[in-house]
Write a protein that holds these residues in place. Structure first.
Motif, PDB file in Angstrom:
ATOM      1  N   THR A  49       0.867  -1.182   0.000  1.00 13.06           N
ATOM      2  CA  THR A  49       0.000   0.000   0.000  1.00 13.06           C
ATOM      3  C   THR A  49       0.904   1.233   0.000  1.00 13.06           C
ATOM      4  O   THR A  49       2.091   1.144   0.341  1.00 13.06           O
ATOM      5  CB  THR A  49      -0.909   0.030   1.236  1.00 13.06           C
ATOM      6  OG1 THR A  49      -0.077   0.196   2.400  1.00 13.06           O
ATOM      7  CG2 THR A  49      -1.751  -1.232   1.354  1.00 13.06           C
ATOM      8  N   PRO A  50       0.371   2.408  -0.335  1.00 12.73           N
ATOM      9  CA  PRO A  50       1.195   3.622  -0.255  1.00 12.73           C
ATOM     10  C   PRO A  50       1.796   3.831   1.143  1.00 12.73           C
ATOM     11  O   PRO A  50       2.950   4.241   1.260  1.00 12.73           O
ATOM     12  CB  PRO A  50       0.226   4.745  -0.618  1.00 12.73           C
ATOM     13  CG  PRO A  50      -0.781   4.081  -1.514  1.00 12.73           C
ATOM     14  CD  PRO A  50      -0.942   2.690  -0.933  1.00 12.73           C
ATOM     15  N   GLU A  51       1.042   3.505   2.176  1.00 10.38           N
ATOM     16  CA  GLU A  51       1.547   3.661   3.545  1.00 10.38           C
ATOM     17  C   GLU A  51       2.690   2.678   3.818  1.00 10.38           C
ATOM     18  O   GLU A  51       3.695   3.033   4.434  1.00 10.38           O
ATOM     19  CB  GLU A  51       0.425   3.449   4.572  1.00 10.38           C
ATOM     20  CG  GLU A  51      -0.696   4.472   4.512  1.00 10.38           C
ATOM     21  CD  GLU A  51      -1.708   4.209   3.400  1.00 10.38           C
ATOM     22  OE1 GLU A  51      -1.784   3.058   2.875  1.00 10.38           O
ATOM     23  OE2 GLU A  51      -2.429   5.153   3.029  1.00 10.38           O
ATOM     24  N   GLN A  52       2.530   1.428   3.367  1.00  8.85           N
ATOM     25  CA  GLN A  52       3.591   0.432   3.552  1.00  8.85           C
ATOM     26  C   GLN A  52       4.839   0.822   2.781  1.00  8.85           C
ATOM     27  O   GLN A  52       5.958   0.681   3.277  1.00  8.85           O
ATOM     28  CB  GLN A  52       3.104  -0.953   3.111  1.00  8.85           C
ATOM     29  CG  GLN A  52       2.052  -1.543   4.011  1.00  8.85           C
ATOM     30  CD  GLN A  52       1.411  -2.779   3.401  1.00  8.85           C
ATOM     31  OE1 GLN A  52       1.288  -2.904   2.178  1.00  8.85           O
ATOM     32  NE2 GLN A  52       0.995  -3.701   4.252  1.00  8.85           N
ATOM     33  N   TYR A  53       4.655   1.350   1.577  1.00  7.86           N
ATOM     34  CA  TYR A  53       5.797   1.767   0.775  1.00  7.86           C
ATOM     35  C   TYR A  53       6.539   2.925   1.453  1.00  7.86           C
ATOM     36  O   TYR A  53       7.771   2.963   1.462  1.00  7.86           O
ATOM     37  CB  TYR A  53       5.362   2.163  -0.640  1.00  7.86           C
ATOM     38  CG  TYR A  53       6.531   2.357  -1.574  1.00  7.86           C
ATOM     39  CD1 TYR A  53       7.119   1.271  -2.206  1.00  7.86           C
ATOM     40  CD2 TYR A  53       7.075   3.618  -1.789  1.00  7.86           C
ATOM     41  CE1 TYR A  53       8.216   1.435  -3.042  1.00  7.86           C
ATOM     42  CE2 TYR A  53       8.165   3.789  -2.619  1.00  7.86           C
ATOM     43  CZ  TYR A  53       8.730   2.693  -3.240  1.00  7.86           C
ATOM     44  OH  TYR A  53       9.812   2.859  -4.048  1.00  7.86           O
ATOM     45  N   GLU A  54       5.781   3.844   2.023  1.00  5.85           N
ATOM     46  CA  GLU A  54       6.382   4.968   2.742  1.00  5.85           C
ATOM     47  C   GLU A  54       7.213   4.468   3.932  1.00  5.85           C
ATOM     48  O   GLU A  54       8.331   4.935   4.168  1.00  5.85           O
ATOM     49  CB  GLU A  54       5.283   5.923   3.218  1.00  5.85           C
ATOM     50  CG  GLU A  54       5.798   7.224   3.778  1.00  5.85           C
ATOM     51  CD  GLU A  54       4.656   8.169   4.123  1.00  5.85           C
ATOM     52  OE1 GLU A  54       4.569   8.559   5.303  1.00  5.85           O
ATOM     53  OE2 GLU A  54       3.866   8.503   3.217  1.00  5.85           O
ATOM     54  N   LYS A  55       6.681   3.479   4.658  1.00 10.36           N
ATOM     55  CA  LYS A  55       7.434   2.890   5.777  1.00 10.36           C
ATOM     56  C   LYS A  55       8.691   2.193   5.271  1.00 10.36           C
ATOM     57  O   LYS A  55       9.746   2.254   5.910  1.00 10.36           O
ATOM     58  CB  LYS A  55       6.562   1.908   6.560  1.00 10.36           C
ATOM     59  CG  LYS A  55       5.517   2.585   7.411  1.00 10.36           C
ATOM     60  CD  LYS A  55       4.690   1.579   8.177  1.00 10.36           C
ATOM     61  CE  LYS A  55       3.619   2.276   8.994  1.00 10.36           C
ATOM     62  NZ  LYS A  55       2.792   1.325   9.735  1.00 10.36           N
TER      63      LYS A  55
END
Length: 165
Positions: free
Chosen positions: A133-139
């Motif tokens: 997800t975009p959030e997982q990628y950011e992490k």
């Protein structure tokens, strides 16, 4: 009481490692030596299965490498070392460790020293077949920075996995 706490701790660790077992697919890879993880690179591994044995002191990893348009299936066994990392031989000396696990994803850090003595630091993210997800990628980007791996060296590899299930 102390025995109970130790038992609870041991059970918790076994349970955490039990979450590693099963069918997994490489979602993303990052490396400080990005050439090693480009398409057909020697460390662009397409994971399929993780198996634990001996209380997860041995971790089996089954994966494919796609070189010259051919998928080659390999299984390696990592042996837990005193520092908590697994050690095995693949394209040189490898040490790896799961650093974050959820039911949907596992993040591994890894260090490979190839036969020429070149050290490559890597991050592998395996999942259940869904892109990050975009959030997982950011992490993942934040974690890559912490590991001194440039964020531009992150490769989403799920879509390039054409190897057999």
């Amino acid at each position: 009481m102390v025995k109970f706490l130790l038992l609870a701790l041991a059970f918790g660790l076994v349970h955490a490692y039990a979450e590693l077992e099963g069918t997994w697919y490489t979602t993303a890879i990052a490396a400080d030596n990005v050439d090693t993880i480009e398409e057909e690179g020697p460390l662009r591994l397409y994971v399929r299965e993780l198996t634990c044995s001996k209380g997860c002191n041995k971790l089996g990893v089954t994966f494919y490498v796609n070189a010259n348009g051919q998928c080659s299936k390999t299984t390696v066994t990592g042996y837990m070392q005193e520092d908590g990392k697994y050690r095995t031989q693949f394209e040189g000396d490898d040490r790896f460790k799961p650093v974050h696990a959820t039911p949907d994803n596992i993040v591994f850090i890894s260090q490979n020293v190839d036969r020429a003595g070149r050290t490559t630091n890597l991050i592998f993210v395996v999942g259940k077949g869904q892109p990050l997800t975009p959030e997982q990628y950011e992490k993942l980007e934040e974690f890559a920075k912490e590991q001194n791996i440039p964020t531009e060296n992150i490769r989403n590899v799920l879509a390039t996995d054409t190897c057999p299930e």
